[in-house]
Design an enzyme around this catalytic site. Structure first.
Site, PDB file in Angstrom:
ATOM      1  N   ASP A   1      -2.005 -17.803  44.409  1.00 40.38           N
ATOM      2  CA  ASP A   1      -3.037 -18.631  43.797  1.00 40.38           C
ATOM      3  C   ASP A   1      -2.328 -19.549  42.806  1.00 40.38           C
ATOM      4  OD1 ASP A   1      -5.576 -19.539  43.196  1.00 40.38           O
ATOM      5  OD2 ASP A   1      -6.050 -17.879  41.849  1.00 40.38           O
TER       6      ASP A   1
ATOM      7  N   ASP B   1      -3.146 -22.721  40.303  1.00 41.91           N
ATOM      8  CA  ASP B   1      -4.227 -23.486  39.697  1.00 41.91           C
ATOM      9  C   ASP B   1      -3.696 -24.428  38.637  1.00 41.91           C
ATOM     10  OD1 ASP B   1      -6.336 -22.151  41.106  1.00 41.91           O
ATOM     11  OD2 ASP B   1      -6.130 -20.466  39.722  1.00 41.91           O
TER      12      ASP B   1
ATOM     13  N   ARG C   1      -5.173 -12.036  47.423  1.00 36.53           N
ATOM     14  CA  ARG C   1      -4.536 -13.278  47.858  1.00 36.53           C
ATOM     15  C   ARG C   1      -3.028 -13.195  47.700  1.00 36.53           C
ATOM     16  NH1 ARG C   1      -8.044 -15.535  43.171  1.00 36.53           N
ATOM     17  NH2 ARG C   1      -9.411 -14.520  44.582  1.00 36.53           N
TER      18      ARG C   1
ATOM     19  N   ARG D   1      -1.749 -18.046  52.055  1.00 34.51           N
ATOM     20  CA  ARG D   1      -3.075 -17.985  51.424  1.00 34.51           C
ATOM     21  C   ARG D   1      -4.136 -18.418  52.428  1.00 34.51           C
ATOM     22  NH1 ARG D   1      -5.664 -18.997  46.207  1.00 34.51           N
ATOM     23  NH2 ARG D   1      -7.852 -18.632  46.653  1.00 34.51           N
TER      24      ARG D   1
END
Length: 170
Positions: free
Chosen positions: A92, A94, A89, A79
């Site tokens: 990811d 989160d 990307r 990334r």
């Protein structure tokens, strides 16, 4: 230990990246609760479709330590962060929720607003934690999903090909 929900997304070699991410997260945190994987169109830019899912994991890390650990995992998986958030990307990761905490600590805001904004976050979260409640709203994730305009945000449930990192179908 606290139950945390983490959103996973990828649109660069997503089949491989998601499987690798699951393996890395298992190695770091132990057993995971894994939602189905959904394919969705890139939002805010033209790009390949994303694979998205949510995992539940237990950790004793503090919220910011967890967020930093996830950023390192993203970097280890190729990334590259830029100011432009609307880009493809590899990975990811989160933090969506950290137990029932409501937190505003630097760049970390919990629960993450993406939960109520995006089908590709809410649907998999509702799949694995239907009776848990959004920390700020107090509403069950299954009820949030039932009231969501799913038609405006189409998702396609997919199977990882061929297997996830432990050799089990996701």
């Amino acid at each position: 230990m606290v139950r945390v929900y983490v959103g996973i997304g990828s649109n660069i070699d997503p089949d491989r990246q998601v499987r690798l991410a699951l393996g890395t997260l298992r190695a770091q945190f132990g057993p995971l609760v894994i939602s189905p994987v959904y394919r969705s169109k890139a939002l805010g830019f033209t790009g390949d479709d994303f694979y998205n899912l949510v995992v539940g994991l237990d950790t004793s890390m503090a919220p910011m330590e967890l967020a930093d650990t996830l950023r390192r995992i993203e970097a280890d998986h190729g990334r590259v962060r830029t100011r432009d958030k609307a880009i493809a990307r590899t990975l990811d990761l989160d933090v969506l929720t950290y137990g029932d905490q409501i937190l505003h600590e630097g760049r970390l805001v919990l629960p993450r607003s993406d939960i109520t904004r995006y089908a590709f976050v809410l649907r998999p979260l509702a799949d694995i934690a239907p009776d848990e409640r959004h920390p700020a709203l107090g509403v069950r994730y299954s009820d949030l999903w039932a009231g969501f305009d799913a038609a405006a945000h189409p998702l396609e449930r997919i199977r990882l090909d061929p297997e996830d990192a432990d050799g089990q179908q996701a």
